[in-house]
Design an enzyme around this catalytic site. Sequence first.
Site, mmCIF file in Angstrom:
data_model
loop_
_atom_site.group_PDB
_atom_site.id
_atom_site.type_symbol
_atom_site.label_atom_id
_atom_site.label_comp_id
_atom_site.label_asym_id
_atom_site.label_seq_id
_atom_site.Cartn_x
_atom_site.Cartn_y
_atom_site.Cartn_z
ATOM 1 C CD GLU A 39 21.935 14.597 -0.426
ATOM 2 O OE1 GLU A 39 21.723 13.396 -0.261
ATOM 3 O OE2 GLU A 39 22.907 15.041 -1.070
ATOM 4 N NE ARG A 265 15.958 3.933 0.646
ATOM 5 C CZ ARG A 265 16.202 5.084 -0.005
ATOM 6 N NH1 ARG A 265 15.691 5.311 -1.194
ATOM 7 N NH2 ARG A 265 16.961 5.998 0.522
ATOM 8 C CE LYS A 275 17.511 12.573 -4.003
ATOM 9 N NZ LYS A 275 17.731 13.701 -3.099
HETATM 10 P P1 ATP Z 1 18.065 8.813 -3.367
HETATM 11 O O1 ATP Z 1 18.661 7.671 -2.601
HETATM 12 O O2 ATP Z 1 16.997 8.448 -4.335
HETATM 13 O O3 ATP Z 1 19.087 9.738 -3.950
HETATM 14 P P2 ATP Z 1 17.896 10.260 -0.953
HETATM 15 O O4 ATP Z 1 17.551 9.378 0.182
HETATM 16 O O5 ATP Z 1 19.329 10.615 -1.110
HETATM 17 O O6 ATP Z 1 17.289 9.659 -2.279
HETATM 18 P P3 ATP Z 1 17.131 12.745 0.185
HETATM 19 O O7 ATP Z 1 16.911 13.999 -0.534
HETATM 20 O O8 ATP Z 1 18.324 12.616 1.042
HETATM 21 O O9 ATP Z 1 17.091 11.585 -0.909
HETATM 22 O O10 ATP Z 1 15.843 12.311 0.983
HETATM 23 C C1 ATP Z 1 15.166 13.128 1.886
HETATM 24 C C2 ATP Z 1 14.432 12.249 2.859
HETATM 25 O O11 ATP Z 1 13.551 11.372 2.180
HETATM 26 C C3 ATP Z 1 15.404 11.397 3.643
HETATM 27 O O12 ATP Z 1 15.049 11.459 5.004
HETATM 28 C C4 ATP Z 1 15.231 10.035 3.069
HETATM 29 O O13 ATP Z 1 15.450 9.056 4.044
HETATM 30 C C5 ATP Z 1 13.769 10.045 2.596
HETATM 31 N N1 ATP Z 1 13.582 9.114 1.495
HETATM 32 C C6 ATP Z 1 14.229 9.091 0.314
HETATM 33 N N2 ATP Z 1 13.830 8.046 -0.430
HETATM 34 C C7 ATP Z 1 12.883 7.390 0.285
HETATM 35 C C8 ATP Z 1 12.082 6.219 0.066
HETATM 36 N N3 ATP Z 1 12.173 5.511 -1.049
HETATM 37 N N4 ATP Z 1 11.215 5.859 1.034
HETATM 38 C C9 ATP Z 1 11.106 6.579 2.160
HETATM 39 N N5 ATP Z 1 11.824 7.673 2.439
HETATM 40 C C10 ATP Z 1 12.714 8.084 1.518
HETATM 41 MG MG MG Z 2 20.290 11.281 0.704
#
Ligand code: ATP
Ligand code: MG
Length: 559
Positions: A39, A265, A275
């Site tokens: 995102e 993750r 984030k």
């Molecule tokens: P946050 O929870 O920190 O806001 P998010 O998962 O919402 O992060 P996205 O922008 O949706 O962030 O993430 C893009 C991709 O990266 C998704 O497929 C998500 O699963 C992966 N991702 C995010 N954080 C991690 C992590 N700590 N380890 C592995 N993959 C991750």
């Molecule tokens: Mg997300």
Amino acid sequence: MSKTTSSNAPATNFIRNIVSDDLKANTNQGRVATRFPPEPNGYLHIGHAKSICLNFGIARDFGGECHMRFDDTNPTKEDTEYVDSILDAVKWLGFSWGETIYYASDYFEHCYDYAVYLMQHNLAYVDSLSADEIRAYRGTLTEPGKPSPYRDRSVDENLVLFSRMRAGEFPDGAHVVRAKINMASPNMNLRDPALFRIRHHPHWRTGDSWCIYPMYDYAHAVSDAVEHITHSICTLEFEDHRPLYDWVIENCPVPYRPRQYEFARLNLTFTMMSKRKLLELVQENLVEGWDDPRMPTIVGLRRRGYTPGALRLFCERIGVSKADSLIDVSVLEDCVRDDLNEHAMRGIAVLDPVKLVIENYPQDNEEICHAPNHPQKKDLGHRPVPFTRELWIEREDFMAEPSEGFFRMVPGGMVRLRYAYVVKCTGFSSDANGQVNEIRAEYFPESRSGTSGSDAFKVKGNIHWLSVAHSIEAEVRVFDRLFNDPNPAGAEDFRPLLNPNSKSVLEGARIENSLIDAAPGSHWQFERKGYFCVDTKDSKSGKPVFNLAVTLKDTWQKR
Ligand code: ATP
Ligand code: MG
């Protein structure tokens, strides 16, 4: 397709095994298509690097493609600043996405059409309960939900209301479109989840075209299907959403049926990755921006001096599994050491200088010593390091009253000055505060490194030095972990856990003259001290600023 310079052959993991088995069975007609779907609402962090290496790595190694896709379904939180930084981070990590960048917002029309289709098949409805009422009707983990009074609206009424929602006739929150699945499902995600909501907010790509926006889970499944993704890989918290994902794929007239797989993750000790919380660090000025070298963001790690090769090596070493775990941040730091040991040129810096005067060395004399640019790579040669009567050495390499086992500079003791002579300490003086401000020594002319006479001098200590006349002052920033607590992510409030000494600026550090024009972003090992990177933001021509990436050895364990 994506290319990387990683020399390490990728280890297999359960997702790679699934892809490999699918290829053998000719599932998906022998095609592999993954996607990386951030995102655009924040900067990427080391956790995203794991997802990037997994998705782009699979595409690379199985002759497939990985779509770079922005999951831009929430117009109130997104920004082009983030889009640019995300693209930059993926590229910097060594991956490429080919010609096309994909956007969930390109599929708003598909999402709309499929919702109409679902309504026509009595599988979706317009609900007019308020957000609070919907929550109350949803039930709990132990109690089933109850149906909304609007659940049985006629197909025609639903279709008319939906088109009026799109036309902007209702304010935010007046109606939502919900899937008609099962209000009693033990899986809360299946209790008639929302598919569309009203948001009178312009979108950074679609402008004012829409005032209704699809929900993440719905848009995600639709995007994967429209793009003919074969393996939709996401993190474990989406496991409970998979039945909804499959329901959307099953019930909408989609052109393709992708499958979702989940992996654990990345969680790292001493590191916070949410984030939202990273944004708080930035907004409350607890760090100096997203690219602060103490941040776990890709821009921060990069500025700190971490390399793409080190991050890829790390993702390789930690592997991919379905079991949640907390990885020790020292694993990451070791990868940085391994990569920089290989790739960083050597230089000399005296970070906390104290003057050493070689009393029997002629006043105006100057001779050239030779320091290797990389001890393991002879072909990279040597560079001249001038030796003179007045030198800088590290304050910590001298002890007026040595403790046991201290083999460096001590009164009356002998020590080698690297690449030069053995010297014997003849005295020292201190200032009014008792701080040593000058050390005196005499040198042995026949002890010069590399000459036959030098072997006769057996000394245990070997310290680095710089000529006062041939070195310059430089700002050196030394970083430590941002948090003192191994699990800041688990804390109610991370603020009390911040390490107040996570950044220190060494004002009086000296570097060898040859480093004056070190390129911003270039990596150096300062002998005996650590790996450093020339700061890309604050360095000026002739005035480099150095950031500590990582010390030579792990010193944290010993504290
Ligand atoms: P946050 O929870 O920190 O806001 P998010 O998962 O919402 O992060 P996205 O922008 O949706 O962030 O993430 C893009 C991709 O990266 C998704 O497929 C998500 O699963 C992966 N991702 C995010 N954080 C991690 C992590 N700590 N380890 C592995 N993959 C991750
Ligand atoms: Mg997300």
